[in-house]
Design a protein around this motif. Structure first.
Motif, PDB file in Angstrom:
ATOM      1  N   ASN A   8      17.891  24.131  41.475  1.00  0.00           N
ATOM      2  CA  ASN A   8      17.252  25.195  42.256  1.00  0.00           C
ATOM      3  C   ASN A   8      15.778  24.886  42.528  1.00  0.00           C
ATOM      4  OD1 ASN A   8      19.613  26.638  42.388  1.00  0.00           O
ATOM      5  ND2 ASN A   8      19.049  28.086  40.781  1.00  0.00           N
ATOM      6  N   LEU A   9      15.142  24.146  41.644  1.00  0.00           N
ATOM      7  CA  LEU A   9      13.723  23.836  41.801  1.00  0.00           C
ATOM      8  C   LEU A   9      13.463  22.762  42.855  1.00  0.00           C
ATOM      9  CD1 LEU A   9      12.636  23.850  38.057  1.00  0.00           C
ATOM     10  CD2 LEU A   9      12.409  25.683  39.733  1.00  0.00           C
ATOM     11  N   VAL A  10      14.418  21.851  43.037  1.00  0.00           N
ATOM     12  CA  VAL A  10      14.235  20.783  44.016  1.00  0.00           C
ATOM     13  C   VAL A  10      14.923  21.104  45.336  1.00  0.00           C
ATOM     14  CG1 VAL A  10      13.935  18.995  42.268  1.00  0.00           C
ATOM     15  CG2 VAL A  10      16.211  19.451  43.173  1.00  0.00           C
ATOM     16  N   LEU A  11      15.490  22.264  45.416  1.00  0.00           N
ATOM     17  CA  LEU A  11      16.172  22.731  46.621  1.00  0.00           C
ATOM     18  C   LEU A  11      17.220  21.725  47.100  1.00  0.00           C
ATOM     19  CD1 LEU A  11      13.055  24.183  48.456  1.00  0.00           C
ATOM     20  CD2 LEU A  11      14.717  25.431  47.092  1.00  0.00           C
ATOM     21  N   ALA A  12      18.067  21.311  46.179  1.00  0.00           N
ATOM     22  CA  ALA A  12      19.153  20.383  46.524  1.00  0.00           C
ATOM     23  C   ALA A  12      20.097  21.062  47.503  1.00  0.00           C
ATOM     24  CB  ALA A  12      19.905  19.970  45.269  1.00  0.00           C
ATOM     25  N   PRO A  13      20.508  20.357  48.542  1.00  0.00           N
ATOM     26  CA  PRO A  13      21.473  20.940  49.482  1.00  0.00           C
ATOM     27  C   PRO A  13      22.765  21.313  48.763  1.00  0.00           C
ATOM     28  CG  PRO A  13      20.556  18.886  50.347  1.00  0.00           C
ATOM     29  CD  PRO A  13      20.106  19.001  48.922  1.00  0.00           C
ATOM     30  N   VAL A  14      23.283  22.499  49.057  1.00  0.00           N
ATOM     31  CA  VAL A  14      24.495  22.990  48.418  1.00  0.00           C
ATOM     32  C   VAL A  14      25.636  21.980  48.549  1.00  0.00           C
ATOM     33  CG1 VAL A  14      26.231  24.826  48.456  1.00  0.00           C
ATOM     34  CG2 VAL A  14      23.817  25.377  48.721  1.00  0.00           C
ATOM     35  N   GLY A  15      25.723  21.295  49.664  1.00  0.00           N
ATOM     36  CA  GLY A  15      26.776  20.320  49.885  1.00  0.00           C
ATOM     37  C   GLY A  15      26.667  19.078  49.012  1.00  0.00           C
ATOM     38  N   ASN A  16      25.533  18.933  48.330  1.00  0.00           N
ATOM     39  CA  ASN A  16      25.334  17.787  47.442  1.00  0.00           C
ATOM     40  C   ASN A  16      25.550  18.134  45.966  1.00  0.00           C
ATOM     41  OD1 ASN A  16      24.663  16.418  49.726  1.00  0.00           O
ATOM     42  ND2 ASN A  16      22.559  16.017  49.153  1.00  0.00           N
ATOM     43  N   ILE A  17      25.890  19.366  45.696  1.00  0.00           N
ATOM     44  CA  ILE A  17      26.114  19.791  44.314  1.00  0.00           C
ATOM     45  C   ILE A  17      27.616  19.923  44.093  1.00  0.00           C
ATOM     46  CG2 ILE A  17      25.717  21.603  42.607  1.00  0.00           C
ATOM     47  CD1 ILE A  17      23.116  22.247  44.165  1.00  0.00           C
ATOM     48  N   HIS A  18      28.111  19.172  43.124  1.00  0.00           N
ATOM     49  CA  HIS A  18      29.551  19.148  42.841  1.00  0.00           C
ATOM     50  C   HIS A  18      29.743  19.372  41.346  1.00  0.00           C
ATOM     51  CE1 HIS A  18      30.117  17.603  46.879  1.00  0.00           C
ATOM     52  NE2 HIS A  18      29.069  16.837  46.622  1.00  0.00           N
ATOM     53  N   ALA A  19      29.934  20.614  40.987  1.00  0.00           N
ATOM     54  CA  ALA A  19      30.065  20.978  39.576  1.00  0.00           C
ATOM     55  C   ALA A  19      31.474  20.691  39.067  1.00  0.00           C
ATOM     56  CB  ALA A  19      29.747  22.456  39.399  1.00  0.00           C
ATOM     57  N   ILE A  20      31.553  20.287  37.821  1.00  0.00           N
ATOM     58  CA  ILE A  20      32.847  20.094  37.179  1.00  0.00           C
ATOM     59  C   ILE A  20      33.484  21.462  36.981  1.00  0.00           C
ATOM     60  CG2 ILE A  20      33.990  19.342  35.047  1.00  0.00           C
ATOM     61  CD1 ILE A  20      31.706  17.272  34.750  1.00  0.00           C
ATOM     62  N   PRO A  21      34.755  21.626  37.387  1.00  0.00           N
ATOM     63  CA  PRO A  21      35.424  22.919  37.206  1.00  0.00           C
ATOM     64  C   PRO A  21      35.514  23.288  35.723  1.00  0.00           C
ATOM     65  CG  PRO A  21      36.738  21.457  38.591  1.00  0.00           C
ATOM     66  CD  PRO A  21      35.623  20.644  38.021  1.00  0.00           C
ATOM     67  N   THR A  22      35.148  24.512  35.404  1.00  0.00           N
ATOM     68  CA  THR A  22      35.197  24.970  34.016  1.00  0.00           C
ATOM     69  C   THR A  22      36.176  26.124  33.806  1.00  0.00           C
ATOM     70  OG1 THR A  22      33.323  26.451  34.407  1.00  0.00           O
ATOM     71  CG2 THR A  22      32.832  24.248  33.533  1.00  0.00           C
ATOM     72  N   SER A  23      36.783  26.593  34.854  1.00  0.00           N
ATOM     73  CA  SER A  23      37.669  27.757  34.721  1.00  0.00           C
ATOM     74  C   SER A  23      39.146  27.366  34.825  1.00  0.00           C
ATOM     75  CB  SER A  23      37.317  28.794  35.792  1.00  0.00           C
ATOM     76  OG  SER A  23      37.519  28.224  37.079  1.00  0.00           O
ATOM     77  N   VAL A  24      39.467  26.146  34.432  1.00  0.00           N
ATOM     78  CA  VAL A  24      40.853  25.690  34.488  1.00  0.00           C
ATOM     79  C   VAL A  24      41.439  25.603  33.087  1.00  0.00           C
ATOM     80  CG1 VAL A  24      40.601  24.472  36.681  1.00  0.00           C
ATOM     81  CG2 VAL A  24      40.149  23.268  34.547  1.00  0.00           C
ATOM     82  N   GLU A  25      42.732  25.377  33.030  1.00  0.00           N
ATOM     83  CA  GLU A  25      43.480  25.405  31.771  1.00  0.00           C
ATOM     84  C   GLU A  25      43.059  24.334  30.760  1.00  0.00           C
ATOM     85  OE1 GLU A  25      46.330  27.253  29.397  1.00  0.00           O
ATOM     86  OE2 GLU A  25      45.612  27.884  31.359  1.00  0.00           O
ATOM     87  N   ASN A  26      42.845  23.100  31.229  1.00  0.00           N
ATOM     88  CA  ASN A  26      42.552  22.023  30.278  1.00  0.00           C
ATOM     89  C   ASN A  26      41.670  20.953  30.924  1.00  0.00           C
ATOM     90  OD1 ASN A  26      44.280  19.950  31.572  1.00  0.00           O
ATOM     91  ND2 ASN A  26      45.935  21.328  30.966  1.00  0.00           N
ATOM     92  N   VAL A  27      41.192  20.016  30.114  1.00  0.00           N
ATOM     93  CA  VAL A  27      40.259  19.015  30.622  1.00  0.00           C
ATOM     94  C   VAL A  27      40.913  18.033  31.576  1.00  0.00           C
ATOM     95  CG1 VAL A  27      38.619  19.155  28.734  1.00  0.00           C
ATOM     96  CG2 VAL A  27      40.512  17.552  28.569  1.00  0.00           C
ATOM     97  N   GLU A  28      42.176  17.768  31.421  1.00  0.00           N
ATOM     98  CA  GLU A  28      42.838  16.839  32.332  1.00  0.00           C
ATOM     99  C   GLU A  28      42.941  17.442  33.733  1.00  0.00           C
ATOM    100  OE1 GLU A  28      43.577  13.332  33.333  1.00  0.00           O
ATOM    101  OE2 GLU A  28      43.170  13.730  31.239  1.00  0.00           O
ATOM    102  N   GLU A  29      43.232  18.720  33.814  1.00  0.00           N
ATOM    103  CA  GLU A  29      43.267  19.401  35.110  1.00  0.00           C
ATOM    104  C   GLU A  29      41.868  19.440  35.728  1.00  0.00           C
ATOM    105  OE1 GLU A  29      44.442  23.742  37.086  1.00  0.00           O
ATOM    106  OE2 GLU A  29      44.786  23.407  34.950  1.00  0.00           O
ATOM    107  N   ALA A  30      40.860  19.723  34.919  1.00  0.00           N
ATOM    108  CA  ALA A  30      39.478  19.734  35.412  1.00  0.00           C
ATOM    109  C   ALA A  30      39.088  18.354  35.926  1.00  0.00           C
ATOM    110  CB  ALA A  30      38.526  20.181  34.303  1.00  0.00           C
TER     111      ALA A  30
END
Length: 161
Positions: A8-30
Motif C-alpha cells: 500500500n505504501l508503494v502504490l503497487a498496481p492491483v494487477g501486480n499483486i498475487h496473494a496466495i489463497p488462504t481460504s481453501v481446504e489444504n495447502v496442495e489446493e492453495a
C-alpha cells in the motif's frame, strides 16, 4: 500484513499483486490455485529463459539453512516442473502447513536478494556460503543474486576491520 506494511505504501498496481489463497481446504489446493494464477499472469505454461516472472525476489535464511519454505531433506527441494508446491509439514517453527515457490520459479527473476541479519545466522550463513548441503545454498537466479548481510551475521573471515 505485506499489503499493509509495503504494498500500500508503494502504490503497487492491483494487477501486480498475487496473494496466495488462504481460504481453501489444504495447502496442495492453495498451491495449485496460486500456480494457475501465476501462469495466467505470466501468459505461458512454462517459465522462459530471458523472460523473468519477477523483477525482484526477496529471500531469507532460516536457522536450519532453509529458504522460502524449502526445508532440508524435504522432497520439495527437487521439484523442477511445478511452480508452486504445498508443504504439509514445515521443517522449522512455526510448524504449520505452508505454500512455497519452487527453486526454478524463484530463479525466474531479474534480481534475487537475500537479507540475513543477526548473530544467530552467522554459523548457518558460513555453511551456506561454503556450499553445504542446505537449501539456501541451492538458490539461484537467472539474474543477479545478492546477499545483504549485516556485520553480526557475517562469517568471521568477512568481518570488516
Amino acid at each position: 500484513m505485506a499489503r499493509r506494511l509495503v504494498l500500500n505504501l508503494v502504490l503497487a498496481p492491483v494487477g501486480n499483486i498475487h496473494a496466495i489463497p488462504t481460504s481453501v481446504e489444504n495447502v496442495e489446493e492453495a498451491a495449485c490455485l496460486y500456480e494457475a494464477e501465476l501462469r495466467r499472469f505470466y501468459g505461458a505454461e512454462r517459465l522462459l529463459p530471458g523472460r523473468p516472472l519477477f523483477d525482484v525476489v526477496l529471500m531469507g535464511l532460516g536457522p536450519d539453512g532453509h529458504t522460502a519454505s524449502l526445508f532440508p531433506g524435504h522432497a520439495e527441494l527437487d521439484e523442477k516442473e511445478r511452480w508452486v508446491v504445498g508443504v504439509p509439514e514445515a521443517g522449522h517453527e512455526p510448524f504449520v502447513p505452508r505454500v512455497t515457490l519452487t527453486f526454478p520459479t524463484l530463479a525466474s527473476t531479474c534480481e534475487m536478494l537475500f537479507l540475513v541479519g543477526g548473530p544467530s545466522k552467522r554459523e548457518v550463513l558460513s555453511q551456506v556460503l561454503a556450499g553445504a548441503d542446505l537449501p539456501a545454498a541451492y538458490a539461484y537466479s537467472e539474474g543477479e543474486l545478492v546477499w545483504l548481510v549485516d556485520r553480526e551475521a557475517a562469517p568471521k573471515h568477512y568481518d570488516a576491520a
